[in-house]
Design a protein around this motif. Structure first.
Motif, PDB file in Angstrom:
ATOM      1  N   GLY A 302      17.952 -28.258 -17.850  1.00 58.33           N
ATOM      2  CA  GLY A 302      18.332 -29.247 -18.557  1.00 58.33           C
ATOM      3  C   GLY A 302      17.136 -30.232 -18.872  1.00 58.33           C
ATOM      4  O   GLY A 302      16.365 -30.352 -17.759  1.00 58.33           O
ATOM      5  N   ASP A 303      16.918 -30.738 -19.889  1.00 58.56           N
ATOM      6  CA  ASP A 303      15.763 -31.628 -20.023  1.00 58.56           C
ATOM      7  C   ASP A 303      15.996 -33.043 -19.444  1.00 58.56           C
ATOM      8  O   ASP A 303      16.422 -33.729 -20.352  1.00 58.56           O
ATOM      9  CB  ASP A 303      15.380 -31.677 -21.435  1.00 58.56           C
ATOM     10  CG  ASP A 303      14.019 -32.506 -21.597  1.00 58.56           C
ATOM     11  OD1 ASP A 303      13.599 -32.923 -20.956  1.00 58.56           O
ATOM     12  OD2 ASP A 303      13.728 -32.594 -23.013  1.00 58.56           O
ATOM     13  N   VAL A 304      15.669 -33.128 -18.377  1.00 59.80           N
ATOM     14  CA  VAL A 304      16.008 -34.388 -17.617  1.00 59.80           C
ATOM     15  C   VAL A 304      15.242 -35.399 -17.745  1.00 59.80           C
ATOM     16  O   VAL A 304      15.550 -36.778 -18.202  1.00 59.80           O
ATOM     17  CB  VAL A 304      15.878 -34.104 -16.092  1.00 59.80           C
ATOM     18  CG1 VAL A 304      16.205 -35.474 -15.296  1.00 59.80           C
ATOM     19  CG2 VAL A 304      17.007 -33.224 -15.758  1.00 59.80           C
ATOM     20  N   ASP A 305      13.802 -35.376 -18.266  1.00 63.01           N
ATOM     21  CA  ASP A 305      12.868 -36.323 -18.622  1.00 63.01           C
ATOM     22  C   ASP A 305      12.647 -36.658 -20.134  1.00 63.01           C
ATOM     23  O   ASP A 305      11.839 -37.372 -20.577  1.00 63.01           O
ATOM     24  CB  ASP A 305      11.524 -36.483 -17.748  1.00 63.01           C
ATOM     25  CG  ASP A 305      11.093 -35.170 -18.210  1.00 63.01           C
ATOM     26  OD1 ASP A 305      11.541 -34.123 -18.769  1.00 63.01           O
ATOM     27  OD2 ASP A 305       9.928 -34.802 -17.433  1.00 63.01           O
ATOM     28  N   GLY A 306      13.371 -35.776 -20.732  1.00 59.67           N
ATOM     29  CA  GLY A 306      13.296 -36.033 -22.128  1.00 59.67           C
ATOM     30  C   GLY A 306      11.834 -35.763 -22.881  1.00 59.67           C
ATOM     31  O   GLY A 306      11.478 -35.996 -24.013  1.00 59.67           O
ATOM     32  N   ASP A 307      11.049 -34.696 -22.215  1.00 58.02           N
ATOM     33  CA  ASP A 307       9.891 -34.529 -22.776  1.00 58.02           C
ATOM     34  C   ASP A 307       9.935 -32.885 -23.698  1.00 58.02           C
ATOM     35  O   ASP A 307       9.030 -32.548 -24.098  1.00 58.02           O
ATOM     36  CB  ASP A 307       9.015 -34.290 -21.717  1.00 58.02           C
ATOM     37  CG  ASP A 307       9.223 -32.901 -20.806  1.00 58.02           C
ATOM     38  OD1 ASP A 307      10.291 -32.390 -20.918  1.00 58.02           O
ATOM     39  OD2 ASP A 307       8.295 -32.728 -20.052  1.00 58.02           O
ATOM     40  N   GLY A 308      11.243 -32.607 -23.782  1.00 62.59           N
ATOM     41  CA  GLY A 308      11.424 -31.413 -24.626  1.00 62.59           C
ATOM     42  C   GLY A 308      11.293 -30.196 -23.836  1.00 62.59           C
ATOM     43  O   GLY A 308      11.646 -29.081 -24.438  1.00 62.59           O
ATOM     44  N   LEU A 309      10.877 -30.172 -22.718  1.00 65.96           N
ATOM     45  CA  LEU A 309      10.930 -28.880 -21.672  1.00 65.96           C
ATOM     46  C   LEU A 309      12.124 -28.906 -20.655  1.00 65.96           C
ATOM     47  O   LEU A 309      12.447 -29.781 -20.167  1.00 65.96           O
ATOM     48  CB  LEU A 309       9.692 -28.969 -20.926  1.00 65.96           C
ATOM     49  CG  LEU A 309       8.179 -28.859 -21.741  1.00 65.96           C
ATOM     50  CD1 LEU A 309       6.907 -29.313 -20.708  1.00 65.96           C
ATOM     51  CD2 LEU A 309       8.056 -27.658 -22.585  1.00 65.96           C
ATOM     52  N   PRO A 310      12.710 -27.887 -20.757  1.00 66.52           N
ATOM     53  CA  PRO A 310      13.752 -27.706 -19.840  1.00 66.52           C
ATOM     54  C   PRO A 310      13.332 -27.947 -18.406  1.00 66.52           C
ATOM     55  O   PRO A 310      12.473 -27.153 -17.979  1.00 66.52           O
ATOM     56  CB  PRO A 310      14.692 -26.421 -20.290  1.00 66.52           C
ATOM     57  CG  PRO A 310      13.349 -25.734 -20.831  1.00 66.52           C
ATOM     58  CD  PRO A 310      12.392 -26.460 -21.520  1.00 66.52           C
ATOM     59  N   ASP A 311      14.112 -28.541 -17.720  1.00 66.57           N
ATOM     60  CA  ASP A 311      13.618 -28.761 -16.416  1.00 66.57           C
ATOM     61  C   ASP A 311      15.154 -28.130 -15.544  1.00 66.57           C
ATOM     62  O   ASP A 311      15.844 -27.529 -16.017  1.00 66.57           O
ATOM     63  CB  ASP A 311      13.627 -30.355 -15.813  1.00 66.57           C
ATOM     64  CG  ASP A 311      12.756 -30.910 -16.889  1.00 66.57           C
ATOM     65  OD1 ASP A 311      11.738 -30.831 -17.084  1.00 66.57           O
ATOM     66  OD2 ASP A 311      13.555 -31.990 -17.564  1.00 66.57           O
ATOM     67  N   LEU A 312      14.998 -28.030 -14.078  1.00 69.34           N
ATOM     68  CA  LEU A 312      16.011 -27.424 -13.417  1.00 69.34           C
ATOM     69  C   LEU A 312      16.821 -28.537 -12.554  1.00 69.34           C
ATOM     70  O   LEU A 312      16.006 -29.325 -11.923  1.00 69.34           O
ATOM     71  CB  LEU A 312      15.173 -26.476 -12.495  1.00 69.34           C
ATOM     72  CG  LEU A 312      16.422 -25.654 -11.783  1.00 69.34           C
ATOM     73  CD1 LEU A 312      17.383 -24.686 -12.865  1.00 69.34           C
ATOM     74  CD2 LEU A 312      15.838 -24.729 -10.551  1.00 69.34           C
TER      75      LEU A 312
END
Ligand SMILES: [Ca+2]
Ligand SMILES: [Ca+2]
Ligand SMILES: [Ca+2]
Length: 355
Positions: A302-312
């Motif tokens: 899910g993109d937690v920090d909204g930078d367009g890159l999926p985080d975990l």
């Protein structure tokens, strides 16, 4: 340099030396042999293997093998070792290789695996192992010759070298046992008084051929399998940014809580957090929570920090944290990606209620 131990091979190569063509194909690292995909009786040229000294024959065999159903059989004449190799564009500062070797008990004398020099058509193998049925030993030829372990002809033996050309040392393994450390090796480039400037840019295998008493022999059959070369990870770990309780700060931890603690591992342009294997992760001694009878890890992208890159996003059971690993006000996460790259990240925490 002590090359005495390989004199038999030098001599035999001189007899049928062939000039080296420069190979168009160079092995990318990591490299593995590919023999399983080659028809029995064929030469594995599509996998980049080239012939240095013709010996008798070399082909993929199903008669005897290390793992899978194929190995590489090399057959030498008495006055011509059989040598086959792959090229490297360059030899990195750290490089590991391994091979399984089986020397025929009735015909064979020695199987070699290691480096050759680009312009050294008469050169022996460098920083190499000799699996020697004649002497019943596994030897290593670096700057000198090191006696590593006994060898029983007709058995498979796995050798591995972890080479460090920045310190010119190697750690050596036989059958998964570390048998020598800090052994001095030959540099990847050096000046030879006769041959001039040499580079270790080829890596391969040979069925050696003795000419010297008492080991004059008239045939040699050696099988090779599970040949691989790789570079150790450039850094031991990478350190992605993590956020305990994403989006909020500070990060209180109540060890008496029955709840969970969410943690985000952030992706960057050079790091994909979703490549982290949740089964390898711990945070302050706690594993990632598992759910249900199949033990599914509480992990989702899910993109937690909204930078367009999926985080975990991971979830830990708060009561699983090791209090001794939280006393310093920092919780550290350890883990690895699915391809084995270690990761480590930390975030601030404080324990509640305060003591
Ligand atoms: Ca195999
Ligand atoms: Ca936070
Ligand atoms: Ca993101």
């Amino acid at each position: 340099m002590d090359r005495g131990g390989l004199k038999f091979l030098c001599v035999s190569l001189l007899a049928l030396a062939v000039p080296l063509c420069s190979a168009a194909w160079a092995a990318p690292l990591p490299f593995s042999d590919g023999f399983e995909n080659v028809a029995v009786g064929a030469y594995p040229s599509e996998n980049g293997w080239l012939t240095l000294s013709f010996g008798k024959t070399a082909s993929v065999s199903d008669q005897d093998y290390g793992t899978g159903t194929r190995s590489f059989r090399l057959d030498s004449w008495p006055w011509s070792a059989r040598m086959d190799y792959v090229s490297l564009d360059e030899v990195p500062e750290q490089l590991s290789y391994q091979a399984s070797v089986c020397v025929d008990p009735s015909l064979g004398w020695v199987g070699l695996v290691g480096f050759m020099t680009r312009n050294g058509y008469q050169a022996p193998m460098w920083n190499s192992f000799g699996v020697d049925a004649g002497y019943g030993k596994v030897l290593f030829y670096g700057e000198g010759t090191v006696d590593l372990a006994p060898y029983t002809p007709g058995t498979w033996c796995t050798v591995r070298a972890d080479l460090d050309f920045s310190t010119l040392t190697a750690d050596l393994w036989v059958d998964d046992v570390l048998v020598a450390q800090g052994v001095t090796i030959t540099p990847s480039e050096f000046d030879d008084p006769v041959m001039g400037h040499l580079t270790l840019s080829q890596w391969g295998v040979a069925a050696g051929s003795y000419l010297e008493y008492p080991y004059i022999n008239f045939a040699n059959v050696v099988y090779f399998d599970d040949l691989a070369m790789w570079q150790p990870e450039e850094s031991a770990v990478i350190d992605p940014e993590i956020d305990i309780k994403p989006g909020s700060y500070p990060n209180p931890i109540n060890l008496k809580s029955r709840g969970g603690t969410p943690v985000a591992i952030f992706s960057t342009d050079t790091f994909d957090a979703t490549s982290v294997d949740p089964s390898t992760v711990d945070l302050a001694g706690a594993p990632v929570l598992q759910r249900g009878k199949h033990g599914i890890y509480a992990a989702r992208p899910g993109d937690v920090d909204g930078d367009g890159l999926p985080d975990l996003l991971l979830l830990f059971r708060t009561a699983d944290f090791d209090p001794s690993q939280l006393q310093g006000g920092v919780a550290t996460l350890h883990g690895a990606t699915y391809d084995g790259q270690g990761i480590e990240g930390s975030d601030d925490v404080f324990l509640v209620p305060r003591h």
